[in-house]
Write a protein that holds these residues in place. Structure first.
Motif, short mmCIF file in Angstrom:
data_model
loop_
_atom_site.label_atom_id
_atom_site.label_comp_id
_atom_site.label_asym_id
_atom_site.label_seq_id
_atom_site.Cartn_x
_atom_site.Cartn_y
_atom_site.Cartn_z
N GLU A 63 26.75 36.08 36.38
CA GLU A 63 25.49 36.70 35.95
C GLU A 63 24.51 35.64 35.48
N GLU A 64 25.01 34.64 34.76
CA GLU A 64 24.12 33.56 34.33
C GLU A 64 23.57 32.78 35.51
N ALA A 100 30.56 36.74 33.65
CA ALA A 100 29.44 36.24 32.84
C ALA A 100 28.82 35.00 33.46
N ARG A 101 29.66 34.10 33.99
CA ARG A 101 29.12 32.92 34.64
C ARG A 101 28.34 33.28 35.90
N LEU A 128 20.75 34.76 36.99
CA LEU A 128 19.54 34.79 36.18
C LEU A 128 18.91 33.43 35.99
N ALA A 129 19.62 32.38 36.39
CA ALA A 129 19.06 31.04 36.21
C ALA A 129 17.82 30.88 37.07
#
Length: 292
Positions: free
Chosen positions: A282-283, A279-280, A286-287
């Motif tokens: 992926e974030e 999840a980190r 997308l940042a």
């Protein structure tokens, strides 16, 4: 006394009675295994001894039956789990109209009394031995393995089927679209997903075979297993050696349950850590990129 406290007291009393009923015989067996009298006795405690464990390991019939039970349980696992896996896969692949009949056929051995399975196993393989003039299958251990596997494989199938019904078929389709063969899909996608169910089925198969008596007593012929030896000893009168055996089984079961729970918790923690890391990542992808 109001209704609330009264209900709590009755519930606590019910729980206490339930655990006394459930664990009381185990406590009696454990205490009598360390008491000195030659008959299983909990009170009065005349002395502490571990000699009954030594007599247990020195008992030739008991140890021979234990080794035979381990061998039979291992062979039953090797047969029942693959058959159960195949049966569960077939259940999900055949036409819906045929599933009810197929389910009835494969589950019917579970509904058959163990005595009938034991007798029919001996009669069938004895006749086949007479026709084919080979005595390989007419052996106590082989007959017991065949008799156990005939119904334990149905238990394995039900466990695996419950897991298989939650499988996402799109994973198989995606792998096939990417060029994977059916054996590769089975080995790298389906089997890893079914690993918890396969492990549970193997444990259930081994324990069901190890403690079975009805089928074993007919199929074992002149050989002996731990259950048949214990049944003969109990008819002659119980001794603290049986309590010592029960104590060992309880201790091994508790250690195995604790080890399984620890391994499961570690795997859950690793899974949560991997999901959090994904999840980190992926974030981070997308940042938005800061403007220069």
């Amino acid at each position: 006394m109001t209704a609330g406290p009264f209900q709590r007291v009755m519930f606590a009393l019910y729980i206490a009675i339930f655990f006394v009923y459930l664990l009381g015989p185990l406590v009696v067996m454990v205490v009598s295994a360390f008491n000195t009298p030659e008959y299983p006795q909990v009170w009065p405690i005349e002395g502490f001894t571990t000699g009954w464990f030594g007599k247990l390991f020195a008992d030739r019939d008991m140890m021979e039956g234990f080794r035979t039970s381990l061998l039979i349980g291992f062979l039953v696992v090797c047969i029942s789990v693959p058959i159960g896996l195949a049966g569960a896969i077939v259940m999900t692949q055949i036409a819906p109209l045929a599933r009810s009949f197929y389910y009835l056929v494969v589950v019917s051995p579970v509904l058959t009394p163990g005595i009938i399975i034991g007798i029919s196993t001996v009669v069938f393989w004895r006749e086949l031995t007479t026709v084919t003039s080979t005595k390989f299958f007419y052996d106590g251990v082989i007959l017991t393995v065949l008799g156990h596997a005939s119904f334990i494989s149905a238990y394995c199938m039900l466990i695996i089927l419950a897991r298989l019904q939650r499988f996402d078929r799109s994973q198989e389709e995606a792998a096939l679209d990417l060029g994977a063969s059916y054996p590769q899909v089975f080995r790298h996608i389906l089997l890893p997903f079914l690993k918890p169910a396969l492990f549970s089925a193997a444990v259930l198969a081994f324990l069901s075979s190890f403690e079975n008596y009805n089928t074993t007593t007919f199929a074992i012929l002149s050989d002996k297993t731990l259950t048949t030896v214990l049944a003969g000893r109990v008819r002659q009168g119980s001794t603290p050696t049986i309590s010592a055996l029960a104590t060992i089984i309880v201790a091994v079961t508790l250690c195995a349950a604790l080890a399984y729970e620890l391994i499961k918790r570690r795997e859950d923690q690793r899974g949560r850590a991997r999901r959090a890391e994904a999840a980190r990542a992926e974030e981070a992808e997308l940042a938005p990129i800061p403007a220069e």
